[in-house]
Write an enzyme that holds these catalytic residues in place. Structure first.
Site, PDB file in Angstrom:
ATOM      1  N   LYS A   1      15.589  31.554 -37.584  1.00  0.00           N
ATOM      2  CA  LYS A   1      16.663  31.987 -36.971  1.00  0.00           C
ATOM      3  C   LYS A   1      17.754  31.995 -38.367  1.00  0.00           C
ATOM      4  O   LYS A   1      18.036  30.453 -38.925  1.00  0.00           O
ATOM      5  CB  LYS A   1      16.345  30.693 -36.244  1.00  0.00           C
ATOM      6  CG  LYS A   1      17.524  31.233 -34.324  1.00  0.00           C
ATOM      7  CD  LYS A   1      17.610  30.464 -33.268  1.00  0.00           C
ATOM      8  CE  LYS A   1      16.690  29.781 -32.651  1.00  0.00           C
ATOM      9  NZ  LYS A   1      16.255  29.136 -31.323  1.00  0.00           N
TER      10      LYS A   1
ATOM     11  N   ARG B   1       5.855  33.274 -22.108  1.00  0.00           N
ATOM     12  CA  ARG B   1       5.079  33.932 -23.525  1.00  0.00           C
ATOM     13  C   ARG B   1       4.414  34.490 -23.393  1.00  0.00           C
ATOM     14  O   ARG B   1       4.307  35.253 -24.565  1.00  0.00           O
ATOM     15  CB  ARG B   1       4.344  32.210 -23.455  1.00  0.00           C
ATOM     16  CG  ARG B   1       4.579  30.694 -24.004  1.00  0.00           C
ATOM     17  CD  ARG B   1       3.352  29.862 -24.364  1.00  0.00           C
ATOM     18  NE  ARG B   1       4.121  28.582 -24.225  1.00  0.00           N
ATOM     19  CZ  ARG B   1       4.426  27.639 -25.200  1.00  0.00           C
ATOM     20  NH1 ARG B   1       4.656  28.503 -26.337  1.00  0.00           N
ATOM     21  NH2 ARG B   1       4.930  26.546 -25.286  1.00  0.00           N
TER      22      ARG B   1
ATOM     23  N   VAL C   1      15.352  32.723 -28.345  1.00  0.00           N
ATOM     24  CA  VAL C   1      14.455  33.510 -28.139  1.00  0.00           C
ATOM     25  C   VAL C   1      12.954  32.937 -27.439  1.00  0.00           C
ATOM     26  O   VAL C   1      12.603  31.821 -27.105  1.00  0.00           O
ATOM     27  CB  VAL C   1      14.055  34.145 -28.804  1.00  0.00           C
ATOM     28  CG1 VAL C   1      15.555  35.426 -29.796  1.00  0.00           C
ATOM     29  CG2 VAL C   1      13.846  33.531 -29.740  1.00  0.00           C
TER      30      VAL C   1
ATOM     31  N   ASP D   1      13.034  26.773 -36.664  1.00  0.00           N
ATOM     32  CA  ASP D   1      14.090  26.526 -36.074  1.00  0.00           C
ATOM     33  C   ASP D   1      15.510  25.914 -37.475  1.00  0.00           C
ATOM     34  O   ASP D   1      15.963  26.131 -38.286  1.00  0.00           O
ATOM     35  CB  ASP D   1      14.176  26.555 -34.576  1.00  0.00           C
ATOM     36  CG  ASP D   1      15.262  26.498 -34.155  1.00  0.00           C
ATOM     37  OD1 ASP D   1      16.965  26.679 -34.838  1.00  0.00           O
ATOM     38  OD2 ASP D   1      15.534  25.510 -33.307  1.00  0.00           O
TER      39      ASP D   1
ATOM     40  N   ASP E   1       5.350  30.840 -34.488  1.00  0.00           N
ATOM     41  CA  ASP E   1       6.022  31.054 -34.117  1.00  0.00           C
ATOM     42  C   ASP E   1       7.790  31.720 -34.904  1.00  0.00           C
ATOM     43  O   ASP E   1       8.025  32.408 -34.738  1.00  0.00           O
ATOM     44  CB  ASP E   1       6.176  30.905 -32.598  1.00  0.00           C
ATOM     45  CG  ASP E   1       7.108  29.789 -32.254  1.00  0.00           C
ATOM     46  OD1 ASP E   1       7.176  28.388 -32.915  1.00  0.00           O
ATOM     47  OD2 ASP E   1       7.063  29.340 -31.167  1.00  0.00           O
TER      48      ASP E   1
HETATM   49  P1  IMP Z   1      11.735  23.513 -35.209  1.00  0.00           P
HETATM   50  O1  IMP Z   1      11.275  21.866 -35.385  1.00  0.00           O
HETATM   51  O2  IMP Z   1      13.244  23.117 -34.894  1.00  0.00           O
HETATM   52  O3  IMP Z   1      12.238  24.433 -36.408  1.00  0.00           O
HETATM   53  O4  IMP Z   1      11.552  24.333 -34.486  1.00  0.00           O
HETATM   54  C1  IMP Z   1      10.358  25.160 -34.120  1.00  0.00           C
HETATM   55  C2  IMP Z   1      10.079  24.730 -32.601  1.00  0.00           C
HETATM   56  O5  IMP Z   1      10.492  24.755 -31.830  1.00  0.00           O
HETATM   57  C3  IMP Z   1       8.998  26.027 -32.769  1.00  0.00           C
HETATM   58  O6  IMP Z   1       7.391  26.537 -32.897  1.00  0.00           O
HETATM   59  C4  IMP Z   1       9.155  26.502 -31.038  1.00  0.00           C
HETATM   60  O7  IMP Z   1       8.749  26.364 -30.395  1.00  0.00           O
HETATM   61  C5  IMP Z   1      10.532  25.910 -30.826  1.00  0.00           C
HETATM   62  N1  IMP Z   1      11.815  26.923 -30.872  1.00  0.00           N
HETATM   63  C6  IMP Z   1      12.408  26.529 -31.791  1.00  0.00           C
HETATM   64  N2  IMP Z   1      13.571  27.759 -31.347  1.00  0.00           N
HETATM   65  C7  IMP Z   1      12.957  28.463 -30.003  1.00  0.00           C
HETATM   66  C8  IMP Z   1      13.470  29.587 -29.728  1.00  0.00           C
HETATM   67  O8  IMP Z   1      14.740  29.790 -29.589  1.00  0.00           O
HETATM   68  N3  IMP Z   1      12.720  30.034 -28.637  1.00  0.00           N
HETATM   69  C9  IMP Z   1      11.510  29.016 -27.939  1.00  0.00           C
HETATM   70  N4  IMP Z   1      10.812  28.012 -28.868  1.00  0.00           N
HETATM   71  C10 IMP Z   1      11.827  27.638 -29.644  1.00  0.00           C
HETATM   72 MG    MG Z   2       8.305  26.512 -27.868  1.00  0.00          MG
END
Ligand code: IMP
Ligand code: MG
Length: 181
Positions: free
Chosen positions: A123, A157, A145, A95, A92
């Site tokens: 992001k 969701r 978000v 981040d 999705d």
């Molecule tokens: P990362 O490991 O920091 O890249 O985070 C990835 C996961 O964190 C995504 O697959 C989402 O499930 C969750 N996530 C990160 N930012 C958001 C947000 O703004 N809203 C909802 N879920 C998020």
């Molecule tokens: Mg999540």
């Protein structure tokens, strides 16, 4: 909640994403692996726009939030065999990039013929890794978000649009809870 991307904008972004994926792989058979749970809506929408012979599998990642944040587990029981296959990983949101990096590392060890990645959202300014997914539908500002598969505490969701959650709506508790991504 402020709407960041409405249904029409999301649809246009997903169409464009599918167009690029179709252009990249043409008629080559593809194995798509979606990262549960956040990718379910994107996965359902994008696979119906893809034209090559397609297999679809999923992995589930979950992390301990709060003070244990960062400890990630990856469940590969529903993944499909990916050795010698062209593989596209779908999530999705990119981040920090840590989740996808760990899944990519795990999948690379299984010997795919090629491995690319696609996300609905990236992001801005948040990444802690030195790569970006090959296909990105939208770059968005650094806001939390929800909707179109993305959750807060496992809710929202199902919203057909993408909305920003105000900081006041996000609790700052730091108890340890396991949450699925
Ligand atoms: P990362 O490991 O920091 O890249 O985070 C990835 C996961 O964190 C995504 O697959 C989402 O499930 C969750 N996530 C990160 N930012 C958001 C947000 O703004 N809203 C909802 N879920 C998020
Ligand atoms: Mg999540």
């Amino acid at each position: 909640m402020k709407i960041l991307l409405d249904e029409n904008q999301l649809n246009a972004g997903v169409n464009q994403l599918a167009l690029e994926i179709n252009k990249t792989y043409r008629d080559r058979p593809l194995t798509i692996i979606g990262v549960l749970t956040g990718s379910v809506v994107l996965l359902a929408d994008v696979i119906r726009k893809l034209e090559m012979p397609l297999r679809v599998g999923v992995v589930q990642t979950s992390s301990y939030e709060g003070s244990q944040r960062g400890a990630l587990t990856i469940n590969t029981q529903m993944m499909l065999d990916i050795s010698d296959r062209d593989v596209l990983l779908i999530d999705d949101i990119f981040d920090t990039g840590n989740t996808m990096s760990e899944v990519v590392e795990l999948m690379n060890a299984l010997g795919p013929a090629s491995l690319k990645s696609a996300v609905l959202l990236c992001k801005t300014g948040r990444q802690k890794v030195d790569w970006r997914p090959d296909f990105i539908a939208f770059d968005i500002p650094d806001e939390f978000v929800v909707g179109y598969g993305l959750d807060y505490n496992d809710e929202y969701r199902n919203l057909p649009y993408l909305a920003c959650l105000e900081p006041s709506e996000i609790s700052s508790t730091s108890e340890i809870t396991e949450s699925s991504k």
